[in-house]
Design a protein around this motif. Structure first.
Motif, PDB file in Angstrom:
ATOM      1  N   GLU A   1      -0.909  12.010  -5.410  1.00  0.00           N
ATOM      2  CA  GLU A   1      -1.177  13.585  -6.020  1.00  0.00           C
ATOM      3  C   GLU A   1      -2.311  13.812  -6.646  1.00  0.00           C
ATOM      4  OE1 GLU A   1      -0.470  17.387  -5.340  1.00  0.00           O
ATOM      5  OE2 GLU A   1       0.845  16.114  -4.687  1.00  0.00           O
ATOM      6  N   GLU A   2      -2.821  12.916  -7.599  1.00  0.00           N
ATOM      7  CA  GLU A   2      -4.076  13.012  -8.459  1.00  0.00           C
ATOM      8  C   GLU A   2      -5.300  12.907  -7.760  1.00  0.00           C
ATOM      9  OE1 GLU A   2      -2.573   8.715  -9.405  1.00  0.00           O
ATOM     10  OE2 GLU A   2      -1.617  10.744  -8.988  1.00  0.00           O
ATOM     11  N   TYR A   3      -4.954  12.542  -6.480  1.00  0.00           N
ATOM     12  CA  TYR A   3      -6.683  12.162  -5.574  1.00  0.00           C
ATOM     13  C   TYR A   3      -6.301  13.129  -4.323  1.00  0.00           C
ATOM     14  CZ  TYR A   3      -6.633   7.896  -8.357  1.00  0.00           C
ATOM     15  OH  TYR A   3      -6.787   6.911  -9.274  1.00  0.00           O
ATOM     16  N   ARG A   4      -5.519  14.024  -4.442  1.00  0.00           N
ATOM     17  CA  ARG A   4      -5.548  15.028  -3.107  1.00  0.00           C
ATOM     18  C   ARG A   4      -6.930  16.006  -2.963  1.00  0.00           C
ATOM     19  NH1 ARG A   4      -0.385  14.794  -0.002  1.00  0.00           N
ATOM     20  NH2 ARG A   4       0.702  13.366  -1.369  1.00  0.00           N
TER      21      ARG A   4
ATOM     22  N   LEU B   1       0.988  -1.158  -0.041  1.00  0.00           N
ATOM     23  CA  LEU B   1      -0.040  -0.087   0.182  1.00  0.00           C
ATOM     24  C   LEU B   1       0.741   1.242   0.031  1.00  0.00           C
ATOM     25  CD1 LEU B   1      -2.649  -1.119   2.779  1.00  0.00           C
ATOM     26  CD2 LEU B   1      -3.061  -1.069   0.228  1.00  0.00           C
ATOM     27  N   PRO B   2       0.402   2.351  -0.797  1.00  0.00           N
ATOM     28  CA  PRO B   2       1.101   3.737  -0.546  1.00  0.00           C
ATOM     29  C   PRO B   2       1.233   4.279   0.812  1.00  0.00           C
ATOM     30  CG  PRO B   2      -0.893   3.940  -1.734  1.00  0.00           C
ATOM     31  CD  PRO B   2      -0.837   2.400  -1.227  1.00  0.00           C
ATOM     32  N   LEU B   3       2.195   4.954   1.166  1.00  0.00           N
ATOM     33  CA  LEU B   3       2.479   5.778   2.517  1.00  0.00           C
ATOM     34  C   LEU B   3       1.245   7.078   2.534  1.00  0.00           C
ATOM     35  CD1 LEU B   3       6.212   5.770   2.982  1.00  0.00           C
ATOM     36  CD2 LEU B   3       4.500   4.230   4.106  1.00  0.00           C
TER      37      LEU B   3
ATOM     38  N   PHE C   1      -9.027   6.895   0.932  1.00  0.00           N
ATOM     39  CA  PHE C   1      -7.873   6.381   0.223  1.00  0.00           C
ATOM     40  C   PHE C   1      -7.320   5.526   1.119  1.00  0.00           C
ATOM     41  CE2 PHE C   1      -4.066   5.684  -2.097  1.00  0.00           C
ATOM     42  CZ  PHE C   1      -4.452   5.438  -3.283  1.00  0.00           C
ATOM     43  N   PHE C   2      -6.957   4.185   0.764  1.00  0.00           N
ATOM     44  CA  PHE C   2      -6.476   3.186   1.565  1.00  0.00           C
ATOM     45  C   PHE C   2      -4.727   3.199   1.438  1.00  0.00           C
ATOM     46  CE2 PHE C   2      -6.333  -1.565   2.628  1.00  0.00           C
ATOM     47  CZ  PHE C   2      -6.929  -1.338   3.753  1.00  0.00           C
TER      48      PHE C   2
END
Length: 179
Positions: free
Chosen positions: A23-26, A17-19, A33-34
């Motif tokens: 950026e595109e979902y900010r 999973l991302p930390l 966001f998981f």
């Protein structure tokens, strides 16, 4: 509890999973966001809920109340089902294609078993990256953790820990008082 040091599937989940939110979902604030932080918090929340969910399950299914102390299973949600390798039938697709998830999907609990722990033996090894928390990299095999109702849940054991001192008497005292 350092779950990463004991449960390889937990480490795999967090590493995948991302930390943080990309950026595109900010600018999307109405959907969670998981991230690895969300997963970590959700797993710890589920572990803290296990005793309460076990009691609720026993009562709503009209089982003998003695199962609160004798149940040979615990209660798992989709995340702890993955971490514990429980096989309780949950989907492990937690997110949509963009990485967003529905928190309500993690509030359903089912009976399950803890088959995901590994022993600290001569085969045990963790990664040595100082920038991350330790993750299990080598182990001999998974072990099944026996259950004794809520007395074997991490929540109970964390609240009434075992030590080489007289605290074991305190655990016995509180067990006797509560049950």
């Amino acid at each position: 509890i350092n779950l990463r040091a004991r449960y390889p599937k937990y480490g795999e989940l967090l590493r995948g999973l991302p930390l943080e939110r990309p950026e595109e979902y900010r600018d999307i604030h109405d959907e969670p966001f998981f991230t690895s932080r969300d997963a970590e918090g959700s797993v710890h929340w589920a572990i803290a809920r296990e005793p309460l969910e076990l009691i609720a399950y026993i009562i709503t299914n009209d089982l003998p109340y003695t199962e609160v102390l004798t149940a040979d299973y615990t209660m798992v949600n989709a995340l702890t089902d993955l971490v514990y390798r429980s096989g309780s039938g949950f989907s492990h697709e937690f997110t949509d294609e963009r990485g967003f998830y529905n928190k309500a999907d993690l509030t359903t609990f089912k009976p399950g078993y803890n088959n995901g722990s590994v022993p600290f033996d001569e085969y045990y090894g963790v990664d040595d990256d100082p920038n991350t928390s330790p993750y299990v990299t080598n182990f001999s095999d998974y072990v099944e953790v026996p259950h004794a109702g809520i007395l074997s849940t991490y929540a109970w054991l964390a609240r009434y820990p075992s030590t080489a001192t007289n605290r074991n008497r305190a655990r016995a005292r509180w067990t006797y008082l509560h049950f």
